[in-house]
Design an enzyme around this catalytic site. Structure first.
Site, short mmCIF file in Angstrom:
data_model
loop_
_atom_site.label_atom_id
_atom_site.label_comp_id
_atom_site.label_asym_id
_atom_site.label_seq_id
_atom_site.Cartn_x
_atom_site.Cartn_y
_atom_site.Cartn_z
N GLU A 54 0.97 -1.24 -0.22
CA GLU A 54 -0.14 -0.13 -0.03
C GLU A 54 0.89 1.37 -0.17
OE1 GLU A 54 -2.89 0.30 3.45
OE2 GLU A 54 -3.22 2.16 2.66
N ASP A 70 -5.04 10.29 9.60
CA ASP A 70 -3.59 9.81 10.07
C ASP A 70 -3.19 10.33 11.09
OD1 ASP A 70 -2.92 7.91 8.07
OD2 ASP A 70 -3.10 9.59 6.48
N TYR A 100 -11.30 -2.72 3.99
CA TYR A 100 -10.24 -2.28 4.90
C TYR A 100 -10.86 -2.02 6.30
CZ TYR A 100 -6.00 0.38 6.46
OH TYR A 100 -4.90 1.18 6.96
#
Lengths: 270, 380
Positions: free
Chosen positions: A49, A60, A179
């Site tokens: 990834e 993030d 995911y």
């Protein structure tokens, strides 16, 4: 059958869990990334990834935020990153999955805002799948259709707070893999994973045949092995980037440290 | 997404609940000091000339010194209703942080305020105020260290602690339902102003003018006039030091459409879609996005958007102080500066309503630095 489906089919037959390292393209510079990706493949990654840096990476934590800033400073524009992936994808057989936020996709190649030029360029660069954390299911229908037409898997995220109704919709619309976000929160190293993580993964897996990979917070080989009891794949990002951070001016050592860490994860997963 | 759905449901329910509306109105009246006056600025009007009549909607007189308390009270009551024990907020100038810290103290909630490191320096007084009110001020060192990054950090905290925490966004930005909800809470500004204009002047204004950063005070002033087609709505953005990328925060004037913080609106961005650094002397306007309802007004042609420079805004602070004895915050001084400049070309005798969103106490240091002392008023 596309590259992601083939990979997961092969892994399932071998009863193996996919190891998916995450690195930021252009961190600390694009040349390092170009050498790093094949090294990760050699170290045992089943998928890789790759982040395309965005100025405001909302999903993030601090480690990947720092990596994004470094990459942007080093000039990692979408065009350059796609160019790099085009070169790298010819050298490795490991499928490459790209992660970025919606705005760079929407602005790519003019102002149509549909994301079509980006999808075509990504496909040409050999990208197998795309993860867009700030494009929710409800807003992404048109983009998913375009992605399917182009032949890129639009990979959806699910989290412990996703409602059962929405989880079912995600399971239905998912391409490539799902995911599953292990924790409520952002990416980043966690000392402990939530106790109900495996239950959550198993619940999702009952809804779909699409592989479920788990990311966010997985930072040690032991944690990876724990997650592998239920998941089809394990994604490790912040911890990997963290191992390279001390070697920003010594790309050879950074790559060596990263490959070493990936080998440890591989060994833990079997 | 789950949290946004929960919030939308709670807000829809609260809006329809007479008990909630009554409680909010009670706090706005007895705690915040509503209704705020509509002040006729006689000497300012004379200074500008042409028989214009300028009216100021005095949000600067509210408790905590700015319109931010309208929204903070609404969202805090909603948080209590949703049984959340903790409020978080982003802040630029510190006004929304102070308002959130205030309502958190009022309702006995925990409070964390995210603030860019650079803004903490610029607005040290507000940092201290928030701490006095019992809030934790969390410095944000990522990115440009200003409002945009504080906003990102608050969103990150919210997704991490979503079960116990309500994110009290300070402007009409972010994902749905925020732009709508914050507009509803701030519309009290325009609703009062409209009634007051009709009561004291006997007619609606020709122009309604407000500064636009995220755009909450402006949309709060504009929305109740949206159907009054003859009222021209003007949003004034931060022109900073000029039109070069990074030198301003004039999102609609200089930006282009894109997605940031969960909203599709105008953004200051480069061609690759990276968000640009912004600059404004007014920390409260220093944001690279703008509320999507402003983008909509602009598309419809219902409102126009312009920019004035740092210098013009600072001079307008001085102008209002010297003509009316009112020291405005640098943010609404942008609206004043535009009126002072543009009214020369407007029809004689125009009636102008300006949203005076906050007072200037927090900016005295900045004004001293830029304007110096003992000078005569700058004529604009």
């Amino acid at each position: 059958m596309d590259a992601l489906q083939l990979t997961f089919k092969r892994l399932r037959r071998a009863r193996r869990t996919a190891l998916i390292p995450f690195v930021m393209a252009g961190d600390p510079d694009l040349r390092t990334t170009e050498a790093l990706v094949p090294a990760l493949a050699d170290a045992g990654a089943d998928l890789i990834e790759i982040g395309l840096p965005f100025s405001d990476p909302l999903a993030d934590g601090p480690v990947i935020q720092r990596a994004s800033s470094r990459a942007l400073k080093a000039g990692a524009t979408p065009a350059r990153v796609l160019e790099l992936l085009g070169r790298v994808s010819r050298r490795v057989t490991t499928p490459l999955v790209l992660l970025t936020y919606w705005n760079p996709i929407a602005q790519y190649g003019g102002t149509s805002g549909s994301g079509a030029p980006f999808l075509r360029a990504a496909k040409a660069a050999g990208v197998a799948g795309l993860i867009v954390p700030d494009l929710p299911l409800e807003e992404g229908e048109r983009f998913r259709r375009l992605a399917t037409q182009v032949g890129i898997a639009d990979i959806l995220l699910a989290s412990p707070t996703t409602s059962p109704v929405r989880l079912a919709r995600i399971a239905h619309a998912a391409r490539g893999f799902i995911y599953y976000v292990s924790v409520t929160g952002t990416t980043g190293v966690r000392r402990q994973l939530p106790a109900d993580l495996l239950t959550g993964v198993r619940r999702l897996k009952r809804l779909t045949k699409t592989p479920v990979c788990v990311g966010f917070g997985i930072s040690t080989p032991a944690q990876a092995r724990q997650v592998a009891q239920a998941a089809d794949g394990v994604i490790v990002g912040s911890a990997l980037i963290h191992t390279m951070e001390p070697w920003q001016r010594q790309p050879v050592r950074a790559i060596k440290a990263a490959a070493q860490f990936v080998r440890q994860l591989r060994w833990a997963l079997g | 997404m789950a949290a946004l759905d929960e919030l939308e449901r709670a807000f829809r329910g609260a809006r329809r609940d007479p008990a909630f509306r009554k409680e909010l109105q009670g706090y706005l009246r007895d705690y915040a000091g509503r209704p705020t006056p509509l002040t006729f600025a006689r000497r300012l009007s004379q200074t500008i000339g042409r028989g214009v009549r300028i009216y100021l909607k005095r949000e600067d007189l509210l408790h905590t010194g700015a319109h931010k308390i309208n929204n903070a009270l609404g969202q805090a009551l909603l948080a209590v209703r949703m049984k959340k024990r903790r409020l978080i907020a982003e802040t630029g100038a510190g006004q929304h942080g102070v308002a959130t810290a205030t309502v958190a103290a009022l309702f006995g909630l925990e409070c964390d305020v995210f603030m860019g490191e650079e803004d903490m320096e610029r607005q040290a007084l507000n940092v201290f105020r928030m701490r006095l009110l019992g809030a934790t001020v969390r410095p944000v060192t990522a990115g440009t260290k200003t409002l945009k990054d504080a906003c990102s950090e608050a969103i990150r905290d919210w997704v991490t602690n979503v079960r116990t925490t309500h994110y009290c966004i300070g402007s009409v930005v972010g994902p749905h339902p925020y732009p709508w909800m914050v507009r509803v809470f701030q519309s009290v500004i325009g609703q009062e102003a409209r009634r007051q204009m009709l009561a004291t002047v006997g007619r609606l204004p020709d122009y309604a003018v407000a500064c636009v950063g995220g755009g909450s005070n402006a949309i709060g002033l504009f929305a109740p006039f949206a159907r009054d087609q003859r009222v021209k709505l003007i949003g004034v953005e931060a022109g900073g030091r000029g039109s070069a990328p990074g030198a301003n925060a004039a999102t609609i004037v200089h930006g282009s459409p894109g997605v940031l913080h969960g909203m599709f609106s105008y953004l200051l961005q480069d061609r690759a879609g990276q968000i640009l650094p912004t600059h404004s002397v007014a920390a409260g306007l220093d944001y690279p996005g703008v509320g999507p309802e402003h983008a909509y007004y602009r598309r419809l042609g219902r409102a126009t958007y312009v920019a004035v420079s740092d210098r013009e805004a600072l001079q307008a602070c001085e102008l209002l102080a010297k003509t009316e004895g009112i020291l405005p915050a640098i943010e609404p001084a942008h609206a004043l500066a535009y009126v002072a400049k543009a009214a020369r070309t407007w029809p004689r005798g125009s009636i102008i309503l300006i949203g005076l969103s906050g007072r200037g106490d927090k900016d005295v240091g900045t004004m001293a630095k830029h304007l110096g002392h003992g000078r005569t008023p700058a004529h604009v």
